[in-house]
Structures are given as C-alpha cells and as structure tokens.
Scaffold this motif. Sequence first.
Motif, PDB file in Angstrom:
ATOM      1  N   TYR A   1      -4.629  -6.433  -2.939  1.00  0.00           N
ATOM      2  CA  TYR A   1      -3.986  -5.208  -2.459  1.00  0.00           C
ATOM      3  C   TYR A   1      -2.840  -4.773  -3.375  1.00  0.00           C
ATOM      4  CZ  TYR A   1      -6.448  -6.250   1.907  1.00  0.00           C
ATOM      5  OH  TYR A   1      -7.424  -6.518   2.845  1.00  0.00           O
ATOM      6  N   ASN A   2      -2.203  -5.761  -4.004  1.00  0.00           N
ATOM      7  CA  ASN A   2      -1.052  -5.431  -4.848  1.00  0.00           C
ATOM      8  C   ASN A   2      -1.443  -4.907  -6.221  1.00  0.00           C
ATOM      9  OD1 ASN A   2       0.531  -6.417  -2.792  1.00  0.00           O
ATOM     10  ND2 ASN A   2       0.913  -8.407  -3.770  1.00  0.00           N
TER      11      ASN A   2
ATOM     12  N   ASP B   1      -2.928  -2.322  -7.596  1.00  0.00           N
ATOM     13  CA  ASP B   1      -2.592  -0.964  -8.031  1.00  0.00           C
ATOM     14  C   ASP B   1      -1.089  -0.781  -8.222  1.00  0.00           C
ATOM     15  OD1 ASP B   1      -5.255  -0.326  -7.974  1.00  0.00           O
ATOM     16  OD2 ASP B   1      -5.199   0.600  -5.973  1.00  0.00           O
ATOM     17  N   ILE B   2      -0.298  -1.396  -7.339  1.00  0.00           N
ATOM     18  CA  ILE B   2       1.147  -1.255  -7.467  1.00  0.00           C
ATOM     19  C   ILE B   2       1.650  -2.015  -8.693  1.00  0.00           C
ATOM     20  CG2 ILE B   2       3.364  -1.686  -6.341  1.00  0.00           C
ATOM     21  CD1 ILE B   2       1.663   0.448  -4.986  1.00  0.00           C
TER      22      ILE B   2
ATOM     23  N   THR C   1       7.371   1.855   3.167  1.00  0.00           N
ATOM     24  CA  THR C   1       7.185   0.787   2.183  1.00  0.00           C
ATOM     25  C   THR C   1       8.382  -0.150   2.166  1.00  0.00           C
ATOM     26  OG1 THR C   1       5.809   2.220   0.786  1.00  0.00           O
ATOM     27  CG2 THR C   1       6.842   0.312  -0.270  1.00  0.00           C
TER      28      THR C   1
ATOM     29  N   VAL D   1       7.248  -6.027  -4.264  1.00  0.00           N
ATOM     30  CA  VAL D   1       5.855  -5.944  -3.816  1.00  0.00           C
ATOM     31  C   VAL D   1       5.092  -7.202  -4.231  1.00  0.00           C
ATOM     32  CG1 VAL D   1       3.674  -4.717  -4.160  1.00  0.00           C
ATOM     33  CG2 VAL D   1       5.784  -3.424  -3.752  1.00  0.00           C
TER      34      VAL D   1
ATOM     35  N   SER E   1      -0.273   5.868  -3.778  1.00  0.00           N
ATOM     36  CA  SER E   1      -0.531   4.438  -4.040  1.00  0.00           C
ATOM     37  C   SER E   1       0.245   3.571  -3.059  1.00  0.00           C
ATOM     38  CB  SER E   1      -0.131   4.083  -5.474  1.00  0.00           C
ATOM     39  OG  SER E   1      -0.927   4.802  -6.401  1.00  0.00           O
TER      40      SER E   1
ATOM     41  N   TRP F   1      -1.182   0.976  -0.136  1.00  0.00           N
ATOM     42  CA  TRP F   1      -0.699  -0.413  -0.071  1.00  0.00           C
ATOM     43  C   TRP F   1      -0.102  -0.730   1.302  1.00  0.00           C
ATOM     44  CZ3 TRP F   1       4.241  -2.509   0.574  1.00  0.00           C
ATOM     45  CH2 TRP F   1       4.340  -3.891   0.348  1.00  0.00           C
TER      46      TRP F   1
ATOM     47  N   GLN G   1      -2.815  -1.027   3.958  1.00  0.00           N
ATOM     48  CA  GLN G   1      -3.555  -2.288   3.834  1.00  0.00           C
ATOM     49  C   GLN G   1      -2.736  -3.470   4.363  1.00  0.00           C
ATOM     50  OE1 GLN G   1      -4.359  -2.181  -0.373  1.00  0.00           O
ATOM     51  NE2 GLN G   1      -6.422  -1.326  -0.095  1.00  0.00           N
TER      52      GLN G   1
END
Length: 362
Positions: A218-219, A221-222, A250, A283, A320, A324, A327
């Motif tokens: 899940y992380n 893309d970040i 977030t 993150v 994005s 995140w 998810q």
Amino acid sequence: MGCGSSKDGTADSPKKTASKRKSNAKAEQVEVDVGDSKTNSNRNSPERQRATPSPTKSSPRKEQQSPDYDASYAGTQSSALESPYDKHGDVNGRAGKSKYGDKDESSFQEANDKGYKRRVREKLKTSTGGGDIEDLEKMIALFERSRLEDCGDLTRAKERLRYLKLKRDLRDSMRRRHVGVLNRTIADVQASPYAYQLHNQLEKAEKLRDHLKELNTYNHDILQMEQTTISELRSYQRPPTSVHDVMAATYMLLGHDEDRLTEWADIQCQMGRLGKDSLVRQVETFDTNDVDDQTAGRVKEILGYHDLDQVRAASNGAASFHVWSSQMVEKIDKDQQTEEDRRRQEEEKQSVASSKGRKKKG
C-alpha cells in the motif's frame, strides 16, 4: 756454628733461644700474609679464573665474568649456580617431608584436576538448564578448553545454545519489523529441529511478516512519490476542501490530533518537515496496529465526503494520499474482523473442551 750459639761462638741462654724462636715465627706469619694478599690481588685475573675452580658454596649472585671467561668451564660451576632451595627442602638444603604422606606430587595434582573437571562439568549442566546465552557460551568454551570428555553434556549444551539463539533472533527480528530480516529468521527456524518448540513465536513472526508486506504494498505509491509533488501540495494557499480534508485524514492516521489540523497553515507546517519527521518517512514507518478504532472511524468518515475522482481532479498528489488512507482504513477493519474471528474460534474450542471434560467426569 751450632744450634743455640751466638755469633762469637758462645752459647745462648735458654731464655734467649725462646725469644729467637718467637721472632722467627712472626716473620714467617708476615711472609704468609704478604703471599695471601698477592694471591687475592691476582684472583680475578683471567689466568687465575681458568686455573682456580669456584668454591662449592658461593653467593646466589653471579660474579661478573671477564672477557676472557672460558665458557667450556661453566659446567663445573653448575652446582654453585643452583638455587639454595631444594625441591622438597628448606633454605639450608635440608630434605623436607611432604605433609601428604606417601602421596607424591603427581597424584595430588591428579586429584586436583579431577575436582576441577567435575566442577566445570557441573557448571556446564547448570548453564544448559538456564536461559543466559552469554553464560552458556562461556561455559562451553571453558569445557572445550579443558579438553573434557563429552559424555553428552557438551552436545546438549550446544543444542540448547542453538535453540536459545533462534528464539532470540525471532524476537529481535520482530522488533526490527523488517520484512527481509523476518524472512531469513523464519527460514532458519523452519529448517532447524526446533520449529515445533518455537511454534508460537514462529506463528507470530509469520503473521507480522505478512502484515508488513501488505503495508509495503500500500505504501509503494507514496514512497515513490517525488518531493516536488509534496511541495506542490504545500504551495497551496487556499486549497480545495477535498485536498484539505484528505491531507488532514492522512495526518490523523499518522498520529496527529484533528484539532491541530483544522487550519491549512498547520498542515503546511507539517509537510515542510524533513528527515524522520517528513511525510514520506512517517508513511514508511506507519503501522495500522497503532491506530485506535475511534480515529479509524473518523478518518473513514472524512474520506467518505469526497469521491476519488473529485480529489484527483483537484490534485494528483492528494489523490495518492486518498487511496493510501482508504486502504489503511480497510486494512484496519479487516484486521479487526480477523482478530474477532480468531477469538471466537478460541472460545468455541475452549467451550468444546470444557463440555468434553464435564461428560468424562459425569
């Protein structure tokens, strides 16, 4: 001229004769003293050293040797260079008697060795029954250095040491929370003969590994996000409401209080941090297990106000973070449901076991 006569031929008296004898004796003593002094003055000459052997009893100190000292003669002086102490005697060389009776030194040393070896073996057994890795390693080294016969003690100690190290490695890898380290440690335990003994710890490690792998997915893309994207988000002076809400949600997941995220300036300040306090770093180290149910419910509510397409239209970077955060909330719900199912199954097993126990008693 006859004995006892004077120079003129007349006979000396008995008294005078005795006086002459005393004078002659003194003269002879003087000659002897002069001869001894000459002998002493020449005693240290090279010729004298080669001709005259050392006395049997000499000072423990070695006399200074002259350059002409004959080394071949040194063997004749060995008795004079020996220590005045006997092996079993006193300082005067008198033979001493051992207080141990008929036992000689070798048998006494052997008895000491047997006692020492017995103590080493007992200490190894005690360390094997404990859980101190360093103490066990030290005793194994001492046992091997003492060259004791194994008799199974050393083998058991090494097996115990391997078990303790595997158990420690599992614990440390779980604390590090690194997928690669966990994979290696889990593989080592599974390949060892102690997999069954470490079943509970192994199960927890596998569960944590799968959990971290899912978070890393899940992380992705970040973590791949460019710093320019975050800088673009931070550059907003009056961002759309969707962007503000997504970024607030977030930071709430990351442990920040909602009351300190109501102003966009506060969020801008947070996004400007670098190093371990940077947004990407937070993150990367985030864990859903650190989020309480109330925070997760509030984040889910905020994200529900804005559709993903609406957020993407305002900012790709905010989209994005929307993905995140969504998810993470879904994972929290899933993990919570899984934990509830596990507890229910455990309660059912206990209930069945209790009912079987009551039937056997009845």
